[in-house]
Design an enzyme around this catalytic site. Structure first.
Site, mmCIF file in Angstrom:
data_model
loop_
_atom_site.group_PDB
_atom_site.id
_atom_site.type_symbol
_atom_site.label_atom_id
_atom_site.label_comp_id
_atom_site.label_asym_id
_atom_site.label_seq_id
_atom_site.Cartn_x
_atom_site.Cartn_y
_atom_site.Cartn_z
ATOM 1 C CD GLN A 6 -2.990 -1.270 2.034
ATOM 2 O OE1 GLN A 6 -2.732 -0.810 3.259
ATOM 3 N NE2 GLN A 6 -4.162 -1.809 1.677
ATOM 4 N NE ARG B 83 -32.471 31.338 -7.627
ATOM 5 C CZ ARG B 83 -31.593 31.429 -6.595
ATOM 6 N NH1 ARG B 83 -30.317 31.605 -6.852
ATOM 7 N NH2 ARG B 83 -32.141 31.244 -5.416
ATOM 8 N NE ARG C 24 -29.393 22.791 -6.244
ATOM 9 C CZ ARG C 24 -28.654 22.433 -7.135
ATOM 10 N NH1 ARG C 24 -29.194 22.415 -8.429
ATOM 11 N NH2 ARG C 24 -27.540 21.902 -6.798
ATOM 12 N N GLY D 3 -20.585 19.343 -7.900
ATOM 13 C CA GLY D 3 -21.685 18.324 -8.456
ATOM 14 C C GLY D 3 -21.328 16.937 -8.157
ATOM 15 C CB ALA E 122 -33.533 6.606 -15.774
ATOM 16 C CD GLU F 288 -26.220 13.109 -17.008
ATOM 17 O OE1 GLU F 288 -26.172 13.775 -18.252
ATOM 18 O OE2 GLU F 288 -25.447 13.543 -16.201
ATOM 19 C CG ASP G 235 -31.128 22.620 -12.383
ATOM 20 O OD1 ASP G 235 -31.468 23.463 -12.376
ATOM 21 O OD2 ASP G 235 -30.540 21.876 -11.461
HETATM 22 C C1 LIG Z 1 -19.765 11.320 -9.484
HETATM 23 C C2 LIG Z 1 -21.016 11.726 -10.420
HETATM 24 N N1 LIG Z 1 -21.090 11.008 -11.364
HETATM 25 C C3 LIG Z 1 -21.837 11.682 -12.531
HETATM 26 C C4 LIG Z 1 -22.285 12.553 -12.539
HETATM 27 C C5 LIG Z 1 -23.298 13.178 -13.700
HETATM 28 N N2 LIG Z 1 -24.853 13.370 -13.283
HETATM 29 C C6 LIG Z 1 -25.255 14.333 -12.776
HETATM 30 S S1 LIG Z 1 -27.033 13.965 -12.518
HETATM 31 C C7 LIG Z 1 -26.804 12.424 -13.005
HETATM 32 C C8 LIG Z 1 -27.939 11.499 -12.886
HETATM 33 C C9 LIG Z 1 -28.587 11.091 -11.581
HETATM 34 O O1 LIG Z 1 -29.564 10.255 -11.645
HETATM 35 P P1 LIG Z 1 -30.441 9.998 -10.277
HETATM 36 O O2 LIG Z 1 -29.726 10.267 -8.878
HETATM 37 O O3 LIG Z 1 -31.153 8.797 -10.427
HETATM 38 O O4 LIG Z 1 -31.535 11.408 -10.582
HETATM 39 P P2 LIG Z 1 -32.428 11.450 -11.511
HETATM 40 O O5 LIG Z 1 -32.101 12.463 -12.725
HETATM 41 O O6 LIG Z 1 -32.949 10.322 -12.280
HETATM 42 O O7 LIG Z 1 -33.467 12.177 -10.794
HETATM 43 C C10 LIG Z 1 -25.566 12.046 -13.321
HETATM 44 C C11 LIG Z 1 -25.160 10.624 -14.033
HETATM 45 C C12 LIG Z 1 -22.097 13.620 -11.278
HETATM 46 N N3 LIG Z 1 -22.661 14.815 -11.223
HETATM 47 N N4 LIG Z 1 -21.328 13.106 -10.354
HETATM 48 MG MG LIG Z 2 -33.081 8.319 -11.349
#
Ligand SMILES: Cc1ncc(C[n+]2csc(CCOP(=O)(O)OP(=O)(O)O)c2C)c(N)n1
Ligand SMILES: [Mg+2]
Length: 574
Positions: free
Chosen positions: A116, A260, A401, A416, A472, A476, A544
């Site tokens: 390590q 806003r 939010r 993020g 999902a 995205e 968003d």
């Molecule tokens: C660590 C990380 N990986 C990928 C992303 C890109 N990303 C932002 S929102 C999102 C989708 C989140 O999915 P979920 O939590 O199921 O929320 P939903 O949009 O389905 O409501 C992703 C992949 C990110 N912001 N942070």
């Molecule tokens: Mg989801």
């Protein structure tokens, strides 16, 4: 056996942490840190043993934020540190105070291919305020003091500080004459006071502004009272951001969060309080803020002049600065265009009321999948307005939010960094034992640290996790549909997270009918730690989602701002 001498460095570190008020560390075990681990226990410091180092750091982050002092994580060498890196980066970008401790191979095994063995400090340099290996036991008290001070932001920005110790150093003695109280207990953090000249100049600008807008960030945390006094004295309108959500109750008359864009576009003076003009604020661009003048107030340089200079820039604690400004104004009448402010307030109130009403009756899909807003309305009713809310996810985070209010709010922040939900919730619940803590998370975000439900059960953390399960990575999916016309690699399954949670000993229910929500939430709140897995519809888009955020435009984070910036740069010709 491995008993340590009273003066062993590991024991000195534990005593020093204890003297600073550290009562709990978030940790995952390993041989390179075991002397420290056992010494923490000797000292009566609780160890919250987790399932992944990244989660330990997130928990320390939330714990520190709520207690107003650095949270501490302890991770082992090599993969322990690399696993922790996302959490460290997140605290670094969020300017959240954390101290991460680790071990390294013993010095006699340096450069021999030890287990390590990695260059931790080299890897962490870009995402910490301070990262060092302490190779001499005699230096341990001073190094720990410095790392703690840097994490807290003494004379700089708060953020992540990191120290590691070769394990033989942890076992070596610290000479008693070097165990000085000044290092072992540290000193309280001094708040920066504003200079009177700056305060006078700020008053001149603020009290002659017609349309003053105040935007708050990290720097107002714990400064709600001076903030309210300032807003009341000036009559300005106010916007919070993720970093400051809840500091001022949404019911405060200055708050115009639902309008806003109008507030930002029309203000003639913008006050930033401990807030970067980052992507969430259009980089302060004239394309969005026009020729407004700026007053920047912050106790760290990073929040003082990024992207847009202030006509007045006050390097000071926001609470002290705001109180000094109010005192210097001495009750004089402000020049605020009260009709403008009243119009914004009325439009804000109307929009907020309409949103609340529409959320309450937001319809399920024909197949019964629940509208995310309906879920949020039921959740708000169930938790009241005094909970700690951790929001996480993509589209669901964006719905939350806008649709959920709480006096204490944590979310993935400017990195993020989705996946923080459950660990943030655990850290927050341990820091504030009397308060309800709710994690409202998308199903994708939940998955990253889902295993920490085990930590919540083992440590009896009374958390409520609400998973908005749309099967999902929906934000995205929406971006792919809009921008590319097809969906690739962004769908999940409608997994039964409740069944998984029950396997770890939580009270858990899956909800597929909106009418069952109030009952399920009530039962879950009564049997925490609990999880409810709510099957929600993915065919309704958050603000968003509609704004183009997920598509990452070239010039600005949102499509409308991107268009405006393009017009600005080309003199109106696009
Ligand atoms: C660590 C990380 N990986 C990928 C992303 C890109 N990303 C932002 S929102 C999102 C989708 C989140 O999915 P979920 O939590 O199921 O929320 P939903 O949009 O389905 O409501 C992703 C992949 C990110 N912001 N942070
Ligand atoms: Mg989801």
């Amino acid at each position: 056996m491995a008993a340590l001498a009273h003066d062993a460095a590991a024991r000195v570190i534990a005593r020093s942490l204890r003297a600073r008020g550290v009562d709990r560390v978030f940790a995952l075990c390993g041989g390179h840190i075991m002397p420290l681990w056992m010494s923490l226990d000797d000292e009566g410091i609780a160890i919250v043993d987790v399932r992944d180092e990244r989660a330990a750091v997130y928990m320390a982050h939330a714990y520190g934020e709520l207690r107003g002092m650095p949270g501490v994580a302890l991770v082992t060498a090599g993969p322990g540190v690399t696993n922790a890196m996302t959490g460290i980066a997140n605290a670094h970008v969020a300017r959240a105070p954390i101290l991460v401790l680790s071990g390294t191979p013993p010095r006699p095994q340096d450069n021999r291919g030890a287990l390590q063995d990695l260059d931790h400090v080299g890897m962490l340099r870009a995402i910490t305020r301070y990262a060092r290996t302490v190779r001499d036991a005699a230096l341990v008290p001073a190094e720990l003091d410095e790392a703690f001070a840097r994490a807290r932001g003494d004379g700089g920005e708060p953020g992540a500080a990191y120290l590691d110790f070769p394990v033989d150093v942890l076992r070596a003695d610290v000479p008693p004459p070097l165990q000085r109280a000044e290092h072992l207990a540290g000193r309280p953090r001094a708040l920066l006071a504003p200079s009177p000249g700056d305060v006078e100049r700020a008053v001149e600008l603020l009290w002659s502004a017609r349309r003053p807008l105040v935007i708050a960030g990290r720097g107002v945390k714990g400064r709600g009272a001076p903030l309210a006094r300032f807003l009341d004295a000036l009559g300005a309108v106010y916007l919070d951001t993720g970093e400051s959500k809840g500091v001022l109750p949404a019911s405060h008359p200055a708050f115009v969060g639902a309008v806003r864009g109008s507030a930002m576009g029309a203000a003639d003076l913008v006050v930033t309080l401990g807030r970067r003009l980052d992507f969430q604020l259009a980089y302060g661009s004239p394309a969005v803020f026009g020729d407004a003048r700026f007053v920047r107030i912050a106790d760290v340089a990073a929040e003082l002049r990024d992207n847009r200079r202030g006509d007045v820039e006050i390097l000071a604690d926001c609470g002290l600065a705001l109180d000094a400004i109010v005192a210097a104004a001495g009750g004089r009448a402000a020049a605020v265009d009260t009709a403008w402010a009243a119009d914004l307030r009325a439009r804000h109130a109307g929009r907020s009321a309409r949103l609340r009403e529409s959320m309450r009756v937001a319809e399920s899909a024909p197949d019964g999948k629940i509208h995310p807003n309906r879920l949020l309305a039921c959740l708000q009713d169930a938790i009241g307005d005094d909970a700690i809310v951790v929001a996480d996810g993509g589209d669901f985070l964006a719905f939350a939010r806008v649709g959920l209010e709480a006096p204490t709010w944590l979310d993935p922040g400017p990195l993020g960094c989705i996946g923080v939900g459950t660990p943030f919730g655990i850290g927050a619940a341990l820091a504030a034992p009397g308060r309800s803590v709710v994690v409202a998370t998308g199903d994708g975000a939940f998955g990253f640290n889902a295993m920490e439900i085990d930590t919540a059960v083992r440590h009896g953390v009374p958390l409520l996790i609400v998973v908005a399960n749309n099967g999902a990575w929906q934000i995205e999916v929406n971006d792919q549909r809009q921008s590319w016309g097809r969906v690739v690699g962004t769908t999940l399954q409608f997994a039964d997270h409740a069944a998984m949670a029950r396997a770890f000993g939580l009270h858990a229910e899956r909800v597929t009918d909106a009418a069952e929500l109030p009952g399920a939430l009530e039962r879950a709140l009564a049997h925490r730690p609990a999880l409810i897995d709510v099957v929600v519809r993915g065919d309704v888009m958050s603000a968003d989602g509609k704004s183009g955020l997920a598509g990452v435009p070239d010039l600005m984070p949102l499509t409308a701002w991107d268009d405006a910036e393009r017009r600005l740069r080309t003199g109106g010709v696009t």
